[in-house]
Design an enzyme around this catalytic site. Structure first.
Site, PDB file in Angstrom:
ATOM      1  NE  ARG A 107      -3.812   0.689   1.979  1.00  0.00           N
ATOM      2  CZ  ARG A 107      -5.020   0.763   2.528  1.00  0.00           C
ATOM      3  NH1 ARG A 107      -5.197   1.449   3.633  1.00  0.00           N
ATOM      4  NH2 ARG A 107      -6.039   0.161   1.981  1.00  0.00           N
ATOM      5  CG  HIS A 134      -8.450   0.165  -2.702  1.00  0.00           C
ATOM      6  ND1 HIS A 134      -7.650  -0.927  -2.364  1.00  0.00           N
ATOM      7  CD2 HIS A 134      -9.098   0.517  -1.553  1.00  0.00           C
ATOM      8  CE1 HIS A 134      -7.819  -1.197  -1.081  1.00  0.00           C
ATOM      9  NE2 HIS A 134      -8.677  -0.340  -0.574  1.00  0.00           N
ATOM     10  CD  GLN A 137     -13.047  -1.861  -0.394  1.00  0.00           C
ATOM     11  OE1 GLN A 137     -12.253  -1.800   0.528  1.00  0.00           O
ATOM     12  NE2 GLN A 137     -14.270  -2.380  -0.252  1.00  0.00           N
ATOM     13  CG  ASP A 229     -13.455   6.450  -0.909  1.00  0.00           C
ATOM     14  OD1 ASP A 229     -13.380   6.342   0.329  1.00  0.00           O
ATOM     15  OD2 ASP A 229     -12.463   6.354  -1.662  1.00  0.00           O
ATOM     16  CB  CYS A 269     -14.084   1.338   0.187  1.00  0.00           C
ATOM     17  SG  CYS A 269     -13.522   3.049   0.259  1.00  0.00           S
ATOM     18  NE  ARG A 297     -10.185  -5.133   0.704  1.00  0.00           N
ATOM     19  CZ  ARG A 297      -9.391  -4.148   1.140  1.00  0.00           C
ATOM     20  NH1 ARG A 297      -9.903  -3.081   1.703  1.00  0.00           N
ATOM     21  NH2 ARG A 297      -8.083  -4.206   0.966  1.00  0.00           N
TER      22      ARG A 297
HETATM   23  N1  NVA Z   1      -9.909   6.794  -1.276  1.00  0.00           N
HETATM   24  C1  NVA Z   1      -9.513   6.363   0.057  1.00  0.00           C
HETATM   25  C2  NVA Z   1      -9.758   4.884   0.202  1.00  0.00           C
HETATM   26  C3  NVA Z   1      -9.391   4.309   1.542  1.00  0.00           C
HETATM   27  C4  NVA Z   1      -9.592   2.837   1.621  1.00  0.00           C
HETATM   28  C5  NVA Z   1      -8.048   6.702   0.295  1.00  0.00           C
HETATM   29  O1  NVA Z   1      -7.251   6.509  -0.629  1.00  0.00           O
HETATM   30  O2  NVA Z   1      -7.718   7.155   1.363  1.00  0.00           O
HETATM   31  N1   CP Z   2     -11.128  -0.032   2.636  1.00  0.00           N
HETATM   32  C1   CP Z   2      -9.839  -0.109   3.036  1.00  0.00           C
HETATM   33  O1   CP Z   2      -8.922  -0.368   2.252  1.00  0.00           O
HETATM   34  O2   CP Z   2      -9.657   0.082   4.369  1.00  0.00           O
HETATM   35  P1   CP Z   2      -8.270   0.289   5.149  1.00  0.00           P
HETATM   36  O3   CP Z   2      -7.719   1.626   4.736  1.00  0.00           O
HETATM   37  O4   CP Z   2      -8.648   0.220   6.597  1.00  0.00           O
HETATM   38  O5   CP Z   2      -7.342  -0.828   4.757  1.00  0.00           O
END
Ligand code: NVA
Ligand code: CP
Length: 309
Positions: A107, A134, A137, A229, A269, A297
């Protein structure tokens, strides 16, 4: 079942419709087996490294537990503690980790970093979120729609909010899997052009429709799935207040729900900001499947892990 051993999972669009459908059906099978108490030692003796440059609840826990349930092990590797955080090149890290591990989940911020890691790693690399995409997800989301609606084909998903990593992965996943997808974002916050183009190519190939608009009512009209989101993603904390002003009308609330299909499901998400992109009553209401999504997930990723590792 197609053989996906050794493949990276960087974007859903690297996979054919049949391959994605296989992963989803395998996820459903693993979920049922698990609920029936069956042992699933598909990755016995294997180790997944999980590199995090950003925070996580779901991704970290579901990947770690998923590996454990498949008989393997997962290592949490905070980029802050790795030499990568002190400037060791990604291409060196990739080759070193390939000598110890059987797979890497990462990540991070730039999508290009994941691509570089994958290019130099000799083991599969899974994208656990970048600023661009992502994909894990999106797979969990498709699984959730499939469970709640019994099908994907012909359904309409409306995404309301920021044209971000989540919007991008949904655009690609839905357009490929037979779902119509509409995105309503404020001007200046639309999804990236190259992603929209790729989704339009999917749509032409699979008979789906892609709509990008600033009008919520147009996007949400008769939608079977409403999705939102956060307005400010990880890394955009400094823009948060400005974004709250721009995105204010882009909220999933009771009025917006009226425009969707009567039996529409609501998805997010997570993490969510109640009172911003979604109201508390909708999040806690009967049409919300948000926590099923979070659970999925685990099942979707177990299927991905077992297939590529
Ligand atoms: N769009 C959000 C998704 C988190 C799972 C982010 O990138 O922070
Ligand atoms: N939806 C998601 O990826 O959650 P986290 O940021 O908690 O991993």
């Amino acid at each position: 079942m197609g053989n996906l051993k050794g493949r990276d999972f960087l974007t859903v669009n690297d996979f054919s419709r049949d391959e994605l459908a296989d992963i989803l059906h395998f996820a459903l099978q693993l979920k049922t087996e698990r609920k029936n108490g069956k042992n699933q030692p598909l990755l016995a003796g294997k180790t997944l490294g999980m590199i995090f440059r950003k925070a996580s609840t779901r991704t970290r826990v579901s990947f770690e537990v998923g590996m454990y349930q498949l008989g393997g092990t997962a290592l949490f590797l905070s980029a802050q503690d790795l030499q990568i955080g002190r400037g060791e090149p990604v291409k060196d890290t990739a080759r070193v980790l390939s000598r110890y591990l059987d797979g890497i989940m990462i990540r991070t911020y730039e999508h290009e970093e994941v691509e570089e890691l994958a290019a130099y790693a000799e083991i599969p690399v899974i994208n656990g979120l970048t600023d661009l995409l992502h994909p894990c997800q999106a797979m969990a989301d498709l699984l959730t729609v499939l469970e709640h609606k019994g099908k994907l084909e012909g359904l309409k998903l409306a995404y309301v909010g920021d044209g971000n990593n989540m919007a991008h992965s949904l655009l690609l996943a839905c357009s490929k899997m037979g779902m119509h997808v509409a995105i309503a974002s404020p001007a200046g916050y639309e999804p990236r052009r190259e992603i929209v183009r790729a989704a339009q190519e999917n749509a032409a190939a699979y008979g789906t429709e892609v709509l990008i608009t600033t009008e919520i009512s147009q996007a949400v009209k008769a939608a079977d799935v409403l999705y939102t989101d956060v307005w400010a993603s990880m890394g955009q904390e400094a823009e948060r207040m400005a974004r709250i002003r721009v995105f204010k009308p882009y909220q999933i609330n009771r009025e917006v729900m009226q425009l969707a299909a009567k039996d529409a499901i609501v998805m997010h998400c997570l993490p969510a900001h109640r009172g911003e992109e979604i109201t508390d009553d909708i999040m806690e209401g009967p049409q919300s499947v948000i926590f099923d999504q979070a659970e999925n997930r685990l099942h979707a990723q177990k299927a991905i892990l077992a297939k590529v590792m």
